[in-house]
Design a protein around this motif. Structure first.
Motif, PDB file in Angstrom:
ATOM      1  N   ALA A  21       0.827  -1.206   0.000  1.00  0.00           N
ATOM      2  CA  ALA A  21       0.000   0.000   0.000  1.00  0.00           C
ATOM      3  C   ALA A  21       0.863   1.259   0.000  1.00  0.00           C
ATOM      4  O   ALA A  21       0.572   2.219  -0.720  1.00  0.00           O
ATOM      5  CB  ALA A  21      -0.934  -0.006   1.214  1.00  0.00           C
ATOM      6  N   PRO A  91      -0.538   2.661  10.779  1.00  0.00           N
ATOM      7  CA  PRO A  91      -0.972   2.841   9.390  1.00  0.00           C
ATOM      8  C   PRO A  91      -2.333   2.184   9.077  1.00  0.00           C
ATOM      9  O   PRO A  91      -2.735   1.263   9.760  1.00  0.00           O
ATOM     10  CB  PRO A  91       0.129   2.137   8.592  1.00  0.00           C
ATOM     11  CG  PRO A  91       1.257   1.893   9.538  1.00  0.00           C
ATOM     12  CD  PRO A  91       0.658   1.816  10.885  1.00  0.00           C
ATOM     13  N   HIS A  98      -6.908  -4.165  -4.381  1.00  0.00           N
ATOM     14  CA  HIS A  98      -8.242  -4.229  -3.761  1.00  0.00           C
ATOM     15  C   HIS A  98      -8.738  -2.858  -3.319  1.00  0.00           C
ATOM     16  O   HIS A  98      -9.752  -2.768  -2.622  1.00  0.00           O
ATOM     17  CB  HIS A  98      -8.207  -5.192  -2.572  1.00  0.00           C
ATOM     18  CG  HIS A  98      -7.899  -6.600  -2.961  1.00  0.00           C
ATOM     19  ND1 HIS A  98      -8.868  -7.509  -3.331  1.00  0.00           N
ATOM     20  CD2 HIS A  98      -6.713  -7.241  -3.094  1.00  0.00           C
ATOM     21  CE1 HIS A  98      -8.295  -8.663  -3.653  1.00  0.00           C
ATOM     22  NE2 HIS A  98      -6.995  -8.527  -3.519  1.00  0.00           N
ATOM     23  N   GLN A  99      -8.036  -1.804  -3.710  1.00  0.00           N
ATOM     24  CA  GLN A  99      -8.458  -0.461  -3.296  1.00  0.00           C
ATOM     25  C   GLN A  99      -9.689  -0.006  -4.078  1.00  0.00           C
ATOM     26  O   GLN A  99      -9.985  -0.518  -5.152  1.00  0.00           O
ATOM     27  CB  GLN A  99      -7.302   0.537  -3.496  1.00  0.00           C
ATOM     28  CG  GLN A  99      -6.173   0.311  -2.491  1.00  0.00           C
ATOM     29  CD  GLN A  99      -4.990   1.245  -2.679  1.00  0.00           C
ATOM     30  OE1 GLN A  99      -5.044   2.177  -3.481  1.00  0.00           O
ATOM     31  NE2 GLN A  99      -3.923   0.999  -1.948  1.00  0.00           N
ATOM     32  N   ARG A 101     -12.824  -0.265  -3.211  1.00  0.00           N
ATOM     33  CA  ARG A 101     -14.007  -1.131  -3.087  1.00  0.00           C
ATOM     34  C   ARG A 101     -14.616  -1.056  -1.691  1.00  0.00           C
ATOM     35  O   ARG A 101     -15.355  -1.964  -1.283  1.00  0.00           O
ATOM     36  CB  ARG A 101     -13.624  -2.590  -3.351  1.00  0.00           C
ATOM     37  CG  ARG A 101     -13.118  -2.813  -4.749  1.00  0.00           C
ATOM     38  CD  ARG A 101     -12.786  -4.294  -4.912  1.00  0.00           C
ATOM     39  NE  ARG A 101     -11.930  -4.487  -6.066  1.00  0.00           N
ATOM     40  CZ  ARG A 101     -11.258  -5.595  -6.299  1.00  0.00           C
ATOM     41  NH1 ARG A 101     -11.335  -6.609  -5.465  1.00  0.00           N
ATOM     42  NH2 ARG A 101     -10.501  -5.700  -7.371  1.00  0.00           N
ATOM     43  N   GLY A 102     -14.248  -0.032  -0.940  1.00  0.00           N
ATOM     44  CA  GLY A 102     -14.868   0.155   0.368  1.00  0.00           C
ATOM     45  C   GLY A 102     -14.156  -0.551   1.520  1.00  0.00           C
ATOM     46  O   GLY A 102     -14.636  -0.512   2.652  1.00  0.00           O
ATOM     47  N   GLY A 104     -11.092   0.084   2.861  1.00  0.00           N
ATOM     48  CA  GLY A 104     -10.510   1.069   3.793  1.00  0.00           C
ATOM     49  C   GLY A 104     -11.590   1.685   4.669  1.00  0.00           C
ATOM     50  O   GLY A 104     -11.406   1.856   5.888  1.00  0.00           O
ATOM     51  N   ASP A 128      -5.048  13.181   5.168  1.00  0.00           N
ATOM     52  CA  ASP A 128      -5.720  14.155   4.318  1.00  0.00           C
ATOM     53  C   ASP A 128      -7.163  14.378   4.796  1.00  0.00           C
ATOM     54  O   ASP A 128      -7.954  13.428   4.811  1.00  0.00           O
ATOM     55  CB  ASP A 128      -5.721  13.620   2.884  1.00  0.00           C
ATOM     56  CG  ASP A 128      -6.260  14.614   1.883  1.00  0.00           C
ATOM     57  OD1 ASP A 128      -6.852  15.629   2.303  1.00  0.00           O
ATOM     58  OD2 ASP A 128      -6.095  14.368   0.676  1.00  0.00           O
ATOM     59  N   ARG A 134     -15.118  12.302   6.266  1.00  0.00           N
ATOM     60  CA  ARG A 134     -16.338  11.472   6.136  1.00  0.00           C
ATOM     61  C   ARG A 134     -16.520  10.513   7.303  1.00  0.00           C
ATOM     62  O   ARG A 134     -17.604   9.973   7.493  1.00  0.00           O
ATOM     63  CB  ARG A 134     -16.311  10.699   4.819  1.00  0.00           C
ATOM     64  CG  ARG A 134     -15.310   9.584   4.788  1.00  0.00           C
ATOM     65  CD  ARG A 134     -15.171   8.983   3.409  1.00  0.00           C
ATOM     66  NE  ARG A 134     -14.441   9.885   2.525  1.00  0.00           N
ATOM     67  CZ  ARG A 134     -14.368   9.752   1.213  1.00  0.00           C
ATOM     68  NH1 ARG A 134     -15.019   8.774   0.617  1.00  0.00           N
ATOM     69  NH2 ARG A 134     -13.683  10.598   0.485  1.00  0.00           N
TER      70      ARG A 134
END
Ligand SMILES: CC(C)(COP(=O)(O)OP(=O)(O)OC[C@H]1O[C@@H](n2cnc3c(N)ncnc32)[C@H](O)[C@@H]1OP(=O)(O)O)[C@@H](O)C(=O)NCCC(=O)NCCS
Length: 181
Positions: A21, A91, A98-99, A101-102, A104, A128, A134
């Motif tokens: 990652a 971290p 697999h990023q 797609r929800g 994280g 960030d 959110r």
């Protein structure tokens, strides 16, 4: 996808996911090993050996072809907020394949719910605001929580939980391994 607490046998997979990652993150900590593994991957190992490690809050996401491949990880560890233990997050890693797609987001929501249920007052992180607002994170200085480095500005964020009290505000320090990066 399934989210669960990390087991001892996950350590290598967590290291691999974290390295993958952060390999692509321009502002990642400098490589601290000869093979160029991103510092974040080594940090997770150091944190596991630190008194600030909270086993309930090292979570993996399982998915992939087998359904049981570790594809994401998040951890929060105890630092200090003035004279109380308080959680620093990171971290947070999702395997690049697999990023988006929800995964994280699911790791983050699960960690925040678990920390709230444990009676933790707050979770802080460096990241960030466009990504973390959110999840209810706000600039920490607005709550009177001072960053380890004032130059971090609005990127040092805090998410208060049910047990938060305004009088807990003060200077935050991460678990010691963060300072070894
Ligand atoms: C950040 C990260 C964990 C997100 O994981 P993910 O599984 O892709 O996240 P999700 O699929 O839940 O997406 C969450 C949202 O954040 C957005 N997002 C992802 N990375 C972002 C970033 N660096 N900055 C701003 N927004 C970002 C996504 O576009 C998505 O927005 P959308 O729902 O409006 O489309 C993952 O991209 C990653 O491992 N990045 C490299 C390591 C890193 O930067 N970690 C965070 C700092 S500790």
């Amino acid at each position: 996808m399934l989210i669960r607490q990390e087991r001892p046998s996950d350590a290598q997979a967590v290291r691999a996911v974290t390295a993958a990652a952060f390999e692509r993150v321009a502002h990642a900590a400098p490589p601290i090993e000869a093979d160029g593994v991103p510092g974040e991957a080594t940090l997770v190992g150091w944190l596991r050996d630190d008194p600030g490690w909270v086993p309930e809050l090292s979570l993996v996401a399982e998915s992939g072809a087998s359904g049981t491949e570790v594809v994401g990880h998040v951890v929060a560890t105890h630092g200090q907020l003035t004279d109380r233990p308080a959680l620093g997050l990171g971290p947070l890693s999702v395997d690049p394949a697999h990023q988006g797609r929800g995964i994280g987001s699911a790791l983050m929501h699960t960690l925040l719910g678990a920390a709230d249920a444990m009676g933790e007052p707050v979770v802080v992180l460096l990241g960030d605001p466009a990504l973390y607002s959110r999840f209810g994170f706000v600039p920490a200085h607005g709550l009177g929580i001072e960053a380890p480095d004032p130059a971090w500005g609005d990127y040092f964020q805090a998410r208060t939980l049910s047990a938060w009290r305004a009088e807990y505000a003060g200077q935050f320090r991460y678990a010691a391994p963060f300072n070894r990066l």
